[in-house]
Design an enzyme around this catalytic site. Structure first.
Site, mmCIF file in Angstrom:
data_model
loop_
_atom_site.group_PDB
_atom_site.id
_atom_site.type_symbol
_atom_site.label_atom_id
_atom_site.label_comp_id
_atom_site.label_asym_id
_atom_site.label_seq_id
_atom_site.Cartn_x
_atom_site.Cartn_y
_atom_site.Cartn_z
ATOM 1 N N HIS A 133 25.645 3.545 5.874
ATOM 2 C CA HIS A 133 25.075 3.084 4.646
ATOM 3 C C HIS A 133 25.848 3.353 3.298
ATOM 4 O O HIS A 133 25.789 2.774 2.516
ATOM 5 C CB HIS A 133 23.560 3.399 4.359
ATOM 6 C CG HIS A 133 22.680 3.078 5.692
ATOM 7 N ND1 HIS A 133 22.505 1.897 5.884
ATOM 8 C CD2 HIS A 133 22.086 3.938 6.327
ATOM 9 C CE1 HIS A 133 21.593 1.720 6.890
ATOM 10 N NE2 HIS A 133 21.168 2.987 7.262
ATOM 11 N N HIS A 145 26.124 11.286 -2.680
ATOM 12 C CA HIS A 145 26.693 10.082 -2.107
ATOM 13 C C HIS A 145 26.746 8.960 -2.978
ATOM 14 O O HIS A 145 26.488 9.139 -4.297
ATOM 15 C CB HIS A 145 25.477 9.728 -0.918
ATOM 16 C CG HIS A 145 24.346 9.196 -1.316
ATOM 17 N ND1 HIS A 145 23.174 10.105 -1.617
ATOM 18 C CD2 HIS A 145 23.912 7.996 -2.328
ATOM 19 C CE1 HIS A 145 22.147 9.248 -2.292
ATOM 20 N NE2 HIS A 145 22.532 8.176 -2.733
ATOM 21 N N HIS A 196 27.235 4.717 -4.305
ATOM 22 C CA HIS A 196 26.922 3.308 -4.127
ATOM 23 C C HIS A 196 28.154 2.648 -5.054
ATOM 24 O O HIS A 196 28.288 2.805 -5.904
ATOM 25 C CB HIS A 196 25.638 3.059 -4.968
ATOM 26 C CG HIS A 196 24.449 3.674 -4.294
ATOM 27 N ND1 HIS A 196 23.563 3.341 -3.063
ATOM 28 C CD2 HIS A 196 23.943 5.027 -4.642
ATOM 29 C CE1 HIS A 196 22.777 4.195 -2.805
ATOM 30 N NE2 HIS A 196 22.908 5.229 -3.443
ATOM 31 N N HIS A 209 25.033 9.640 -6.728
ATOM 32 C CA HIS A 209 23.853 10.070 -6.621
ATOM 33 C C HIS A 209 23.911 11.573 -6.200
ATOM 34 O O HIS A 209 24.277 11.926 -4.850
ATOM 35 C CB HIS A 209 22.808 9.351 -5.771
ATOM 36 C CG HIS A 209 22.558 8.076 -6.463
ATOM 37 N ND1 HIS A 209 22.137 7.029 -5.769
ATOM 38 C CD2 HIS A 209 22.725 7.508 -7.815
ATOM 39 C CE1 HIS A 209 21.709 5.960 -6.768
ATOM 40 N NE2 HIS A 209 22.181 6.493 -7.864
ATOM 41 N N THR A 217 16.326 4.920 -3.327
ATOM 42 C CA THR A 217 16.656 3.589 -3.353
ATOM 43 C C THR A 217 17.019 3.040 -2.314
ATOM 44 O O THR A 217 17.345 1.883 -1.871
ATOM 45 C CB THR A 217 17.956 3.396 -4.334
ATOM 46 O OG1 THR A 217 18.956 4.114 -3.671
ATOM 47 C CG2 THR A 217 17.597 3.947 -5.698
ATOM 48 N N THR A 218 16.691 3.729 -1.262
ATOM 49 C CA THR A 218 16.863 3.356 0.444
ATOM 50 C C THR A 218 15.458 3.427 1.025
ATOM 51 O O THR A 218 14.715 4.385 0.645
ATOM 52 C CB THR A 218 17.752 4.068 1.325
ATOM 53 O OG1 THR A 218 17.675 5.529 1.131
ATOM 54 C CG2 THR A 218 19.185 3.822 0.174
#
Ligand SMILES: [Zn+2]
Length: 346
Positions: free
Chosen positions: A184, A209, A211, A228, A296-297
């Site tokens: 992801h 991580h 995005h 994040h 957000t996941t």
């Protein structure tokens, strides 16, 4: 109140904390579902397998009667289409061999959607398992659809509450990191003395991580990327610091992380000891937007304290490009603000 009762198990299912879900054949959760009884000589085990095949329709303490039409068969046929009565009768009948079950889309039965990666349902950023359907993939993901304080959001600075706000006290030191490609995103699991102090609470850094594009919007605009930084207090509350990343000068921390970046989903690489220092990723101006949101996941857990930096940090165009080649779009769409207050630190 912001406190979450998230234990270590809850965290394991958290934002990018697990390796990628790999699509596997799963049996449909239907009363007629067939199961392979691998050790039919043990009645207790057969019973357990039947309960699993019947899903939630058989309470653990419900008595199962097994009618065996042919002893020694390894096939178990359960139910056959009718809703099971309170007292379940299951017939064991010989059946001809049949082909392996076809891959099916994940269904809402946790026991059937489990895979080799700890029971994570395969969710994604596009297609039928994309963000619009996260809430339907698994009961535990309900909040993704029903939550009223979801992330990310568009921060509209005409409606933010502007005023004084305490600075975030960053206490980051040289640490060890393991770079994980979890299917992801690229995530770095951090071991070391790293924490932030805010609202009188210490939050320890667990992982960070990325995005692309940034998940948070400011006045309708996304940054090319965002980092994040996920922290957790001793009480289990989560605090995420979002750092928008834009194209410009190469960033030394990104350089080190990318050097150890595993290109295959499910792979991980340990960085050289002590090489990781998150101070290298912080902007000079550390004013921020603050609000309460969610992961957000999936499972989109709420009660997360969000602090999004106002000043972007530059990373090199090549650094940006490398991440985007692996993950061209791993951002959840913005969610309804629902009158949530957003503080803008002046
Ligand atoms: Zn994230």
């Amino acid at each position: 109140m912001l406190w979450l009762g998230l234990g270590p198990d809850a965290w394991a299912a958290d934002e990018h904390a697990t390796p990628p879900a790999v699509k596997k054949p799963v049996a449909k959760k239907e009363p007629s579902a067939d199961v392979e009884a691998t050790s039919s000589s043990n009645p207790k085990e057969v019973g357990n397998q039947l309960r699993e095949a019947l899903g939630t329709q058989v309470a653990p303490n419900k008595k199962l009667t097994i009618v065996s039409a042919s002893k020694g068969t390894s096939k178990v046929v359960a139910g056959e289409g009718t809703p099971p009565p309170a007292h379940n009768t299951v017939r064991l009948t010989p059946r001809p061999p049949r082909p392996a079950p076809k891959p099916a889309t994940p269904v809402s039965a946790p026991e059937h959607s489990a895979d080799a990666h700890g029971g994570e349902v395969h969710w994604s950023y596009e297609g039928e398992n994309g963000p619009q359907n996260w809430g339907k993939l698994k009961p535990e993901f309900n909040l993704c659809a029903l939550g009223k304080r979801q992330s990310p959001i568009n921060i509209d600075d005409t409606t933010t509450l502007q005023g004084p706000a305490e600075p975030i006290a960053f206490n980051y030191t040289g640490s060890n990191g393991t770079v994980v490609n979890n299917g992801h995103t690229i995530q770095v699991d951090v071991q070391g003395e790293n924490s932030i102090m805010v609202r009188g609470v210490r939050f320890n850094l667990l992982q960070f991580h990325f995005h692309s594009p940034s998940e948070e919007q400011v006045n309708g605009t996304r940054a090319p990327m965002v980092a994040h930084l996920v922290h957790k207090s001793d009480e289990g509350q989560l605090a995420v610091v979002g750092i928008p990343l834009e194209a410009g000068n190469a960033n030394p921390l990104i350089e080190k992380v990318w050097t150890s970046m595993p290109l295959d989903a499910g792979d991980k690489v340990r960085m050289p000891r002590g090489m990781l220092n998150l101070n290298e990723l912080l902007p000079g101006d550390q004013r921020y937007y603050q609000f309460i949101g969610s992961l957000t996941t999936p499972p989109c857990t709420e009660g997360v304290l969000w602090m999004v930096m106002k000043q972007p940090v530059q990373i090199g165009r090549d650094q940006l490009r490398m991440f985007r080649q692996l993950y061209p779009n791993n951002a959840r769409p913005v969610q309804a603000v629902n009158n949530r207050p957003v503080r803008e630190a002046k």
